[in-house]
Design an enzyme around this catalytic site. Structure first.
Site, PDB file in Angstrom:
ATOM      1  N   LYS A  96       0.634  -1.245   0.040  1.00  0.00           N
ATOM      2  CA  LYS A  96      -0.022   0.066   0.230  1.00  0.00           C
ATOM      3  C   LYS A  96       1.004   1.134  -0.015  1.00  0.00           C
ATOM      4  O   LYS A  96       2.153   1.289   0.368  1.00  0.00           O
ATOM      5  CB  LYS A  96      -0.943   0.036   1.096  1.00  0.00           C
ATOM      6  CG  LYS A  96      -2.050  -1.002   1.206  1.00  0.00           C
ATOM      7  CD  LYS A  96      -2.872  -1.186   2.185  1.00  0.00           C
ATOM      8  CE  LYS A  96      -4.109  -2.174   2.260  1.00  0.00           C
ATOM      9  NZ  LYS A  96      -4.882  -1.956   3.334  1.00  0.00           N
ATOM     10  N   TYR A 130     -12.402  -2.222  -3.929  1.00  0.00           N
ATOM     11  CA  TYR A 130     -12.824  -2.270  -2.365  1.00  0.00           C
ATOM     12  C   TYR A 130     -14.379  -2.411  -2.341  1.00  0.00           C
ATOM     13  O   TYR A 130     -14.997  -2.159  -1.391  1.00  0.00           O
ATOM     14  CB  TYR A 130     -12.271  -1.363  -1.673  1.00  0.00           C
ATOM     15  CG  TYR A 130     -10.747  -1.770  -1.123  1.00  0.00           C
ATOM     16  CD1 TYR A 130     -10.584  -2.612  -0.522  1.00  0.00           C
ATOM     17  CD2 TYR A 130      -9.951  -1.101  -1.850  1.00  0.00           C
ATOM     18  CE1 TYR A 130      -9.158  -3.315  -0.136  1.00  0.00           C
ATOM     19  CE2 TYR A 130      -8.348  -1.266  -1.460  1.00  0.00           C
ATOM     20  CZ  TYR A 130      -8.189  -2.425  -0.582  1.00  0.00           C
ATOM     21  OH  TYR A 130      -6.845  -2.710  -0.350  1.00  0.00           O
ATOM     22  N   PHE A 160     -15.653   2.879   6.759  1.00  0.00           N
ATOM     23  CA  PHE A 160     -14.348   3.250   6.408  1.00  0.00           C
ATOM     24  C   PHE A 160     -14.171   3.444   5.123  1.00  0.00           C
ATOM     25  O   PHE A 160     -13.088   3.625   4.534  1.00  0.00           O
ATOM     26  CB  PHE A 160     -13.491   2.245   7.037  1.00  0.00           C
ATOM     27  CG  PHE A 160     -13.665   0.857   6.678  1.00  0.00           C
ATOM     28  CD1 PHE A 160     -13.030   0.666   5.392  1.00  0.00           C
ATOM     29  CD2 PHE A 160     -14.336  -0.072   7.550  1.00  0.00           C
ATOM     30  CE1 PHE A 160     -13.100  -1.049   5.174  1.00  0.00           C
ATOM     31  CE2 PHE A 160     -14.514  -1.480   7.159  1.00  0.00           C
ATOM     32  CZ  PHE A 160     -13.915  -1.592   5.878  1.00  0.00           C
ATOM     33  N   ARG A 184      -1.183 -14.336   4.506  1.00  0.00           N
ATOM     34  CA  ARG A 184      -2.092 -13.578   5.734  1.00  0.00           C
ATOM     35  C   ARG A 184      -1.247 -13.726   6.982  1.00  0.00           C
ATOM     36  O   ARG A 184      -1.293 -12.978   7.664  1.00  0.00           O
ATOM     37  CB  ARG A 184      -3.424 -14.257   6.004  1.00  0.00           C
ATOM     38  CG  ARG A 184      -4.164 -13.735   4.396  1.00  0.00           C
ATOM     39  CD  ARG A 184      -5.616 -14.020   4.406  1.00  0.00           C
ATOM     40  NE  ARG A 184      -6.266 -13.161   5.603  1.00  0.00           N
ATOM     41  CZ  ARG A 184      -6.613 -11.930   5.315  1.00  0.00           C
ATOM     42  NH1 ARG A 184      -6.525 -11.344   4.231  1.00  0.00           N
ATOM     43  NH2 ARG A 184      -7.330 -11.301   6.204  1.00  0.00           N
ATOM     44  N   ASN A 188      -1.985   0.390   6.890  1.00  0.00           N
ATOM     45  CA  ASN A 188      -1.494  -0.995   7.323  1.00  0.00           C
ATOM     46  C   ASN A 188      -0.674  -1.810   6.451  1.00  0.00           C
ATOM     47  O   ASN A 188      -0.483  -2.945   6.463  1.00  0.00           O
ATOM     48  CB  ASN A 188      -2.806  -1.810   8.031  1.00  0.00           C
ATOM     49  CG  ASN A 188      -3.689  -2.294   6.854  1.00  0.00           C
ATOM     50  OD1 ASN A 188      -3.525  -1.954   5.794  1.00  0.00           O
ATOM     51  ND2 ASN A 188      -4.665  -2.744   7.003  1.00  0.00           N
ATOM     52  N   HIS A 243      -2.229  -5.582   1.594  1.00  0.00           N
ATOM     53  CA  HIS A 243      -3.313  -6.043   1.418  1.00  0.00           C
ATOM     54  C   HIS A 243      -3.197  -7.585   1.096  1.00  0.00           C
ATOM     55  O   HIS A 243      -2.341  -7.583   0.121  1.00  0.00           O
ATOM     56  CB  HIS A 243      -4.326  -5.225   0.328  1.00  0.00           C
ATOM     57  CG  HIS A 243      -5.465  -6.090  -0.114  1.00  0.00           C
ATOM     58  ND1 HIS A 243      -6.306  -6.029   0.526  1.00  0.00           N
ATOM     59  CD2 HIS A 243      -5.224  -7.103  -1.356  1.00  0.00           C
ATOM     60  CE1 HIS A 243      -7.559  -6.919  -0.111  1.00  0.00           C
ATOM     61  NE2 HIS A 243      -6.691  -7.764  -1.111  1.00  0.00           N
ATOM     62  N   GLU A 274      -9.678 -10.852  -7.307  1.00  0.00           N
ATOM     63  CA  GLU A 274      -8.737  -9.739  -7.010  1.00  0.00           C
ATOM     64  C   GLU A 274      -7.702  -9.721  -8.300  1.00  0.00           C
ATOM     65  O   GLU A 274      -7.173  -8.816  -8.729  1.00  0.00           O
ATOM     66  CB  GLU A 274      -8.280  -9.942  -5.726  1.00  0.00           C
ATOM     67  CG  GLU A 274      -9.054  -9.413  -4.840  1.00  0.00           C
ATOM     68  CD  GLU A 274      -8.789  -9.424  -3.187  1.00  0.00           C
ATOM     69  OE1 GLU A 274      -9.568  -9.125  -2.403  1.00  0.00           O
ATOM     70  OE2 GLU A 274      -7.597  -9.749  -3.029  1.00  0.00           O
TER      71      GLU A 274
END
Length: 141
Positions: free
Chosen positions: A11, A51, A59, A87, A114, A117, A128
């Protein structure tokens, strides 16, 4: 174990910190292979489309703003149990709750910024990956 593909995005916050190589080396050190990779500066439409599953969540607008705030590095990772492995490498969404040594614990600053992704299921990984990479651009191993 199943050979899987998953989508990973480094990100804008992590790209800005110049930790792309450190993040990629964690994937490779864990036995994941990079089957496709590119940089992008997402438009609001790109981010909102990606998203869209979160469009009704409070959010959503902040997420779209964040994901369009700078370049991202998008990869397809491949390997045995790639989704779970990625993950586990990422850590909890909230970096204050992420295990020490995970990507988010080491590089993220907040639940919003964060660092990375990662797809959460085989079904979402396929969706995705197709969103960002036509199949001819994903290296088949």
């Amino acid at each position: 174990m199943a050979l899987e593909k998953t989508l990973s995005i480094i990100k804008p916050d992590a790209v800005e910190k110049n930790v792309i190589g450190k993040v990629l080396s964690r994937f490779e050190d864990a036995g994941l292979k990079i089957s496709a990779m590119r940089f992008a500066l997402l438009s609001k439409d790109d981010a909102a489309g990606f998203y869209a599953v979160h469009k009704d969540r409070p959010f959503f607008n902040d997420l779209v703003e964040f994901m369009t705030s700078g370049p991202v590095c998008i990869q397809v990772l491949e390997g045995e149990d790639a989704i779970k492995k990625n993950r586990d490498l990422m850590g909890a969404t909230d970096p204050t709750k992420a295990d020490k040594g995970t990507i988010r614990a080491d590089f993220a600053v907040s639940i919003d910024a964060n660092a990375v992704h990662g797809s959460d299921s085989e079904e979402n990984a396929a969706i995705e990956i197709a969103y960002f990479f036509p199949s001819m651009n994903v290296y088949a191993r």
